[in-house]
Motif scaffolding. Structure first.
Motif, PDB file in Angstrom:
ATOM      1  N   ASN A 140       0.724  -1.191  -0.139  1.00 12.17           N
ATOM      2  CA  ASN A 140       0.136   0.329  -0.100  1.00 12.17           C
ATOM      3  C   ASN A 140       0.823   1.236   0.029  1.00 12.17           C
ATOM      4  O   ASN A 140       2.130   1.108  -0.113  1.00 12.17           O
ATOM      5  N   PRO A 141       0.238   2.536  -0.135  1.00 10.55           N
ATOM      6  CA  PRO A 141       1.128   3.580  -0.160  1.00 10.55           C
ATOM      7  C   PRO A 141       1.963   3.957   1.097  1.00 10.55           C
ATOM      8  O   PRO A 141       3.145   4.228   0.808  1.00 10.55           O
TER       9      PRO A 141
ATOM     10  N   VAL B 107       5.984   4.296   0.674  1.00  9.24           N
ATOM     11  CA  VAL B 107       7.175   5.267   1.569  1.00  9.24           C
ATOM     12  C   VAL B 107       8.016   4.649   2.234  1.00  9.24           C
ATOM     13  O   VAL B 107       9.287   5.006   2.206  1.00  9.24           O
ATOM     14  N   LYS B 108       7.754   3.557   3.092  1.00  8.58           N
ATOM     15  CA  LYS B 108       8.762   2.932   3.813  1.00  8.58           C
ATOM     16  C   LYS B 108       9.935   2.241   2.848  1.00  8.58           C
ATOM     17  O   LYS B 108      11.161   2.405   3.081  1.00  8.58           O
ATOM     18  N   GLY B 109       9.372   1.786   1.820  1.00 13.23           N
ATOM     19  CA  GLY B 109      10.418   0.992   0.698  1.00 13.23           C
ATOM     20  C   GLY B 109      11.221   2.269   0.446  1.00 13.23           C
ATOM     21  O   GLY B 109      12.417   1.877   0.245  1.00 13.23           O
ATOM     22  N   MET B 110      10.708   3.307  -0.037  1.00 15.82           N
ATOM     23  CA  MET B 110      11.450   4.313  -0.674  1.00 15.82           C
ATOM     24  C   MET B 110      12.789   4.685   0.444  1.00 15.82           C
ATOM     25  O   MET B 110      13.898   4.844   0.126  1.00 15.82           O
ATOM     26  N   ARG B 111      12.338   4.960   1.653  1.00 13.87           N
ATOM     27  CA  ARG B 111      13.411   5.144   2.606  1.00 13.87           C
ATOM     28  C   ARG B 111      14.421   3.991   2.804  1.00 13.87           C
ATOM     29  O   ARG B 111      15.700   4.177   3.122  1.00 13.87           O
ATOM     30  N   LEU B 112      13.952   2.785   2.839  1.00 11.73           N
ATOM     31  CA  LEU B 112      14.710   1.759   3.109  1.00 11.73           C
ATOM     32  C   LEU B 112      15.800   1.436   1.923  1.00 11.73           C
ATOM     33  O   LEU B 112      16.930   1.076   2.259  1.00 11.73           O
TER      34      LEU B 112
ATOM     35  N   GLU C 290      -7.973   6.901  -4.037  1.00 12.20           N
ATOM     36  CA  GLU C 290      -7.511   6.735  -2.487  1.00 12.20           C
ATOM     37  C   GLU C 290      -6.025   6.527  -2.419  1.00 12.20           C
ATOM     38  O   GLU C 290      -5.577   6.803  -1.425  1.00 12.20           O
ATOM     39  N   PRO C 291      -5.334   5.887  -3.659  1.00  9.19           N
ATOM     40  CA  PRO C 291      -3.979   5.821  -3.385  1.00  9.19           C
ATOM     41  C   PRO C 291      -3.370   7.056  -3.124  1.00  9.19           C
ATOM     42  O   PRO C 291      -2.241   7.208  -2.289  1.00  9.19           O
ATOM     43  N   VAL C 292      -3.725   7.927  -3.863  1.00  9.67           N
ATOM     44  CA  VAL C 292      -2.982   9.364  -3.703  1.00  9.67           C
ATOM     45  C   VAL C 292      -3.175   9.956  -2.469  1.00  9.67           C
ATOM     46  O   VAL C 292      -2.556  10.557  -1.960  1.00  9.67           O
ATOM     47  N   ALA C 293      -4.475   9.987  -2.033  1.00 12.97           N
ATOM     48  CA  ALA C 293      -4.854  10.425  -0.389  1.00 12.97           C
ATOM     49  C   ALA C 293      -3.923   9.678   0.432  1.00 12.97           C
ATOM     50  O   ALA C 293      -3.406  10.140   1.378  1.00 12.97           O
ATOM     51  N   ALA C 294      -3.916   8.521   0.385  1.00 10.64           N
ATOM     52  CA  ALA C 294      -3.129   7.527   1.296  1.00 10.64           C
ATOM     53  C   ALA C 294      -1.773   7.924   1.182  1.00 10.64           C
ATOM     54  O   ALA C 294      -0.923   8.053   2.296  1.00 10.64           O
ATOM     55  N   LEU C 295      -1.210   8.260  -0.158  1.00  9.78           N
ATOM     56  CA  LEU C 295       0.038   8.514  -0.113  1.00  9.78           C
ATOM     57  C   LEU C 295       0.567  10.010   0.392  1.00  9.78           C
ATOM     58  O   LEU C 295       1.658  10.117   1.176  1.00  9.78           O
ATOM     59  N   GLU C 296      -0.162  10.843   0.124  1.00 12.35           N
ATOM     60  CA  GLU C 296       0.062  11.996   0.785  1.00 12.35           C
ATOM     61  C   GLU C 296      -0.098  12.068   2.333  1.00 12.35           C
ATOM     62  O   GLU C 296       0.907  12.792   2.984  1.00 12.35           O
ATOM     63  N   LYS C 297      -0.870  11.323   3.046  1.00  7.89           N
ATOM     64  CA  LYS C 297      -0.944  10.823   4.567  1.00  7.89           C
ATOM     65  C   LYS C 297       0.400  10.174   4.988  1.00  7.89           C
ATOM     66  O   LYS C 297       1.122  10.616   5.797  1.00  7.89           O
TER      67      LYS C 297
ATOM     68  N   LEU D 219       3.429  10.291   3.320  1.00  2.65           N
ATOM     69  CA  LEU D 219       4.414  11.202   3.185  1.00  2.65           C
ATOM     70  C   LEU D 219       4.568  12.210   4.461  1.00  2.65           C
ATOM     71  O   LEU D 219       5.748  12.238   4.943  1.00  2.65           O
ATOM     72  N   SER D 220       3.378  12.655   4.856  1.00  2.00           N
ATOM     73  CA  SER D 220       3.367  13.731   5.806  1.00  2.00           C
ATOM     74  C   SER D 220       3.820  12.798   7.078  1.00  2.00           C
ATOM     75  O   SER D 220       4.623  13.440   7.941  1.00  2.00           O
ATOM     76  N   GLU D 221       3.197  11.734   7.389  1.00  2.00           N
ATOM     77  CA  GLU D 221       3.519  10.861   8.605  1.00  2.00           C
ATOM     78  C   GLU D 221       5.101  10.468   8.782  1.00  2.00           C
ATOM     79  O   GLU D 221       5.499  10.207   9.838  1.00  2.00           O
ATOM     80  N   GLN D 222       5.450  10.192   7.653  1.00  2.00           N
ATOM     81  CA  GLN D 222       6.911   9.563   7.520  1.00  2.00           C
ATOM     82  C   GLN D 222       7.903  10.871   7.241  1.00  2.00           C
ATOM     83  O   GLN D 222       9.277  10.460   7.225  1.00  2.00           O
ATOM     84  N   GLY D 223       7.571  11.944   7.152  1.00  2.00           N
ATOM     85  CA  GLY D 223       8.550  13.031   7.144  1.00  2.00           C
ATOM     86  C   GLY D 223       9.113  13.164   5.781  1.00  2.00           C
ATOM     87  O   GLY D 223      10.405  13.538   5.788  1.00  2.00           O
ATOM     88  N   VAL D 224       8.557  12.678   4.729  1.00  2.00           N
ATOM     89  CA  VAL D 224       9.174  12.727   3.349  1.00  2.00           C
ATOM     90  C   VAL D 224       8.481  13.910   2.607  1.00  2.00           C
ATOM     91  O   VAL D 224       7.224  14.154   2.402  1.00  2.00           O
TER      92      VAL D 224
END
Length: 337
Positions: free
Chosen positions: A271-272, A276-281, A304-311, A313-318
């Motif tokens: 999922n998104p 984002v975790k994968g991007m960081r890893l 939904e994927p775009v909204a979940a991605l925005e959330k 990114l914000s939560e993971q500080g990217v």
């Protein structure tokens, strides 16, 4: 669920080769991973409700792109779903090319695209390389590959077993079949590494896991690109391994869609938040998000994927400009790092 294999009495119709840590002599599998769920679970999902309606048409906010013939730096143009045009160091690479209206064995039924391709087929620049990550119909489209062979005669790179499927349709195709860990050295300092991802394969009901699935790392003078067509997150194992082996990446192309319901999709589609975790890893400087808003394969709504991605990114500080969910026709000139 622990990965298991069916009876060895079944003959693999696509590949014969030595046993390895991901091939048991008949079937490919994800080491220490999960097998795809079976028919009973499929029916539970299909008839369990919860599928969000999609529009029949969803035009992109971007007009169809008309790519330059060659690019010296690194540019990605979204065609749709998992089809990306990567222009890097003078090479033109297509990933999982699909220009057909449906991703199905049938021309009259099956998932239908809701947005037109972001590049018209006749506007493609000369295509040098085609990467086909696995044989699901939304990634391996024989009709499109035939058109590409006729117009461009590209070098097709694909994991073991998929070459047999393509060769039957295009006998004269220039093709390399690769296993996890293989490297192809091309020209001008460009190489392609075949790397693991957590997925599976099938074209029908009797060929499940008979062809391999994979991610690719493209190393060029303009930087390294990590391309994943489909994957489950799998605890981040493959992201960590890619970073250990290749170092950081200028760009990663990561799927962000087709992930609901999680009980059914978790092992095969991240999922998104996991993307984002994968991007960081894997230490990717930038990400092109794909595999969303083109074909409805699963339960989540089209946006939904775009909204979940925005959330996420914000939560993971990217920073959001580092992870772009690309729309059909959108062009991303990837900054230097």
């Amino acid at each position: 669920m622990t990965q298991t294999s069916p009876s060895k009495k079944t003959r693999n119709r696509y590949y014969t080769g030595p046993i390895s840590d991901h091939f048991d002599g008949t079937f490919f599998f994800n080491p220490e991973g999960e097998a795809p769920l079976g028919f009973r679970e499929l029916m539970r999902w299909q008839f369990g409700g919860g599928r969000s309606p999609w529009p029949k048409q969803a035009p992109s906010p971007f007009p169809p792109a008309k790519p330059d013939e060659r690019v010296d730096g690194l540019r990605v143009t979204m065609v749709g779903h998992a089809t990306l045009l990567i222009q890097v160091a003078g090479l033109n690479i297509l990933t999982d090319p699909v220009w057909s209206p449906r991703t199905s064995p049938f021309s009259f039924a099956g998932p239908k695209r809701v947005v037109e391709p972001g590049i018209r087929f006749d506007d493609l620049p000369p295509i040098d390389i085609v990467l086909v990550t696995h044989n699901h119909y939304d990634h391996l489209d024989l009709a499109t590959l035939k058109r590409l062979h006729k117009a461009h005669e590209p070098h097709i790179v694909t994991p073991l077993g998929n070459d047999m499927i393509i060769r039957r349709a295009i006998p004269a195709a220039k093709m390399s079949a690769v296993d996890w860990g293989d490297r192809l050295s091309l020209r001008d300092g460009v190489s392609i590494d075949c790397e693991p991802c957590h997925h599976w394969s099938a074209r029908g009901t009797r060929d499940r896991r008979m062809a391999l699935w994979a991610a690719f790392v493209v190393s060029t003078p303009a930087g390294k690109i990590y391309h994943i067509g489909d994957t489950g997150f799998h605890g981040g194992i493959n992201y960590r391994a890619a970073c250990r082996k290749h170092g950081s990446f200028r760009l990663a192309n990561l799927p962000i869609g087709a992930y609901e319901p999680r009980w059914f999709m978790k092992a095969q589609h991240q999922n998104p938040a996991e993307a984002v975790k994968g991007m960081r890893l894997c230490q990717a400087a930038y990400v092109a998000g794909h595999h969303f808003a083109t074909i409805q394969l699963t339960n989540e709504g089209i946006e939904e994927p775009v909204a979940a991605l925005e959330k996420a990114l914000s939560e993971q500080g990217v920073a959001p400009e580092r992870f772009r969910a690309l729309r059909a026709g959108e062009v991303f000139d990837v900054p230097e790092v």
